[in-house]
Design a protein around this motif. Structure first.
Motif, short mmCIF file in Angstrom:
data_model
loop_
_atom_site.label_atom_id
_atom_site.label_comp_id
_atom_site.label_asym_id
_atom_site.label_seq_id
_atom_site.Cartn_x
_atom_site.Cartn_y
_atom_site.Cartn_z
N LEU A 143 0.85 -1.19 0.00
CA LEU A 143 0.00 0.00 0.00
C LEU A 143 0.89 1.24 0.00
N ASP A 144 1.18 1.73 -1.20
CA ASP A 144 2.04 2.90 -1.34
C ASP A 144 1.23 4.17 -1.10
N GLU A 145 1.89 5.18 -0.54
CA GLU A 145 1.26 6.47 -0.22
C GLU A 145 0.06 6.28 0.70
N ILE A 146 0.25 5.48 1.74
CA ILE A 146 -0.83 5.26 2.71
C ILE A 146 -1.27 6.56 3.35
N ASN A 147 -0.37 7.54 3.41
CA ASN A 147 -0.67 8.83 4.01
C ASN A 147 -1.66 9.65 3.19
N SER A 148 -1.93 9.23 1.94
CA SER A 148 -2.85 9.99 1.08
C SER A 148 -4.32 9.63 1.31
N LEU A 149 -4.59 8.58 2.12
CA LEU A 149 -5.97 8.14 2.31
C LEU A 149 -6.77 9.12 3.16
N SER A 150 -8.02 9.30 2.79
CA SER A 150 -8.93 10.10 3.60
C SER A 150 -9.29 9.32 4.87
N LEU A 151 -9.84 10.02 5.84
CA LEU A 151 -10.24 9.36 7.08
C LEU A 151 -11.30 8.29 6.83
N SER A 152 -12.19 8.56 5.88
CA SER A 152 -13.23 7.59 5.54
C SER A 152 -12.61 6.31 4.97
N ALA A 153 -11.66 6.46 4.05
CA ALA A 153 -11.00 5.30 3.46
C ALA A 153 -10.16 4.57 4.51
N GLN A 154 -9.56 5.32 5.42
CA GLN A 154 -8.78 4.70 6.49
C GLN A 154 -9.65 3.78 7.35
N ALA A 155 -10.87 4.22 7.64
CA ALA A 155 -11.78 3.41 8.46
C ALA A 155 -12.13 2.10 7.75
N LYS A 156 -12.34 2.16 6.43
CA LYS A 156 -12.67 0.96 5.67
C LYS A 156 -11.49 0.01 5.61
N LEU A 157 -10.30 0.56 5.45
CA LEU A 157 -9.11 -0.28 5.41
C LEU A 157 -8.86 -0.92 6.78
N LEU A 158 -9.05 -0.17 7.84
CA LEU A 158 -8.84 -0.69 9.20
C LEU A 158 -9.74 -1.89 9.45
N ARG A 159 -10.98 -1.82 9.03
CA ARG A 159 -11.92 -2.93 9.25
C ARG A 159 -11.42 -4.20 8.57
N VAL A 160 -10.90 -4.07 7.35
CA VAL A 160 -10.39 -5.23 6.62
C VAL A 160 -9.18 -5.82 7.33
N LEU A 161 -8.29 -4.96 7.82
CA LEU A 161 -7.08 -5.44 8.49
C LEU A 161 -7.41 -6.10 9.82
N GLN A 162 -8.42 -5.59 10.50
CA GLN A 162 -8.80 -6.16 11.79
C GLN A 162 -9.50 -7.50 11.62
N GLU A 163 -10.43 -7.57 10.70
CA GLU A 163 -11.25 -8.76 10.54
C GLU A 163 -10.67 -9.77 9.56
N ARG A 164 -9.70 -9.35 8.77
CA ARG A 164 -9.11 -10.19 7.74
C ARG A 164 -10.18 -10.76 6.80
N ARG A 165 -11.12 -9.91 6.46
CA ARG A 165 -12.18 -10.26 5.54
C ARG A 165 -12.52 -9.03 4.72
N VAL A 166 -12.96 -9.25 3.48
CA VAL A 166 -13.40 -8.14 2.64
C VAL A 166 -14.86 -8.34 2.26
N ASP A 167 -15.55 -7.24 2.11
CA ASP A 167 -16.93 -7.24 1.62
C ASP A 167 -16.94 -6.55 0.27
N ARG A 168 -17.25 -7.28 -0.76
CA ARG A 168 -17.34 -6.65 -2.08
C ARG A 168 -18.50 -5.65 -2.09
N VAL A 169 -18.33 -4.59 -2.85
CA VAL A 169 -19.39 -3.61 -3.00
C VAL A 169 -20.60 -4.30 -3.63
N GLY A 170 -21.75 -4.18 -2.98
CA GLY A 170 -22.96 -4.82 -3.49
C GLY A 170 -23.08 -6.28 -3.11
#
Length: 289
Positions: A143-170
């Motif tokens: 994940l290059d330029e991790i510092n460029s993420l908005s707070l909203s995107a950071q929250a979504k990424l954090l959830r994936v890293l914590q749960e080790r699961r992804v939810d596809r859109v839709g």
């Protein structure tokens, strides 16, 4: 290889859209693994104490499965460090998927990283699309330029890293993933946390292990080795035959401030090599860079 990787990603999506068998899709993903893997033999150039410490750290942490945060100025070679970690890790036979987060629009963040199902939104591909986290499963995602993420995107990424699961859109189900994360930042994340621009919980999730990549001005003794490496590359790429370097070149280069770090040095050498028709690289070749 970026265009080849993009073409293969499109082929994988097409295979899913056309309902090809799981075996066929898996075979295509294996091609992606081979294509996205860094070239064998990534070598960190230099003998300075600063870079030797980095090499020592790479050897210590590559065998673990912990997330890694790479910090350093632009042009210091953080992506090369990430590739060296991957090659020295047990995951080096699995996909290595680099992502430039700064190049992904906010509106496409979820669909690119986590994928989407058919009909998830207007313009969605028939059959849906695999996300980059799924494509990196069992391997490493950069994940290059991790510092460029908005707070909203950071929250979504954090959830994936914590749960080790992804939810596809839709989608209506979570997909388990097994991915090692290497994140890159070109500015101090601790400062961003203090300023409220970066989530503290995400920072600690990423910063399990970290490497501070030194700027070139702190490892000037490595400049001659780097110049020789770039000259060798240019000889091959430009069909030159430079086999000598004026010692004054080294002295001049070691006296420069290098705000652009190794990337700037490489640019200067390439431009100088383009201007020489002899077998000796002279200081005069650098006067115009």
């Amino acid at each position: 290889k970026p265009w080849e990787t993009e073409k293969l990603l499109a082929t994988i999506s097409s295979a899913i859209r056309l309902r090809q068998t799981r075996t066929e899709v898996v075979a295509l993903k294996e091609q992606l693994t081979a294509l996205s893997a860094p070239d064998e033999g990534v070598e960190i150039i230099g003998e300075s104490p600063a870079i030797l410490e980095v090499i020592h750290t790479i050897k210590k942490i590559s065998g673990t499965d912990a997330n890694i945060l790479l910090l350093g100025e632009n042009g210091t070679g953080k992506d090369l460090i990430a590739r060296a970690i991957y090659q020295n890790s047990p995951r080096n036979g699995a996909p290595f998927v680099p992502i430039d987060l700064g190049a992904i629009p906010e509106t496409l963040f979820e669909s690119e990283l986590f994928g989407y199902e058919e009909g998830a939104f207007t313009g969605a591909r028939r059959g849906g699309k695999l996300g980059l986290f799924e494509l990196a499963n069992e391997g490493v995602i950069l994940l290059d330029e991790i510092n460029s993420l908005s707070l909203s995107a950071q929250a979504k990424l954090l959830r994936v890293l914590q749960e080790r699961r992804v939810d596809r859109v839709g989608g209506d189900k979570s997909i388990p993933i097994n991915v090692r994360v290497i994140a890159i930042s070109n500015c101090p994340l601790e400062q961003m946390v203090a300023e409220g621009a970066f989530r503290e919980d995400l920072y600690y999730r990423l910063n399990v292990l970290h490497i501070a990549v030194p700027p070139l001005r702190e490892r000037t003794e490595d400049i001659p080795d780097l110049i020789r490496l770039f000259v060798q590359r240019c000889n091959l790429e430009m069909e030159k035959n430079v086999d000598q370097i004026d010692p004054k070149v080294y002295e001049y280069m070691q006296a420069q401030p290098w705000p652009g770090n190794v990337r700037q040095l490489q640019n200067w050498v390439e431009r100088a090599m383009a201007s020489t028709w002899k077998n000796v690289l002279m200081l005069s070749n650098f006067y115009w860079v």
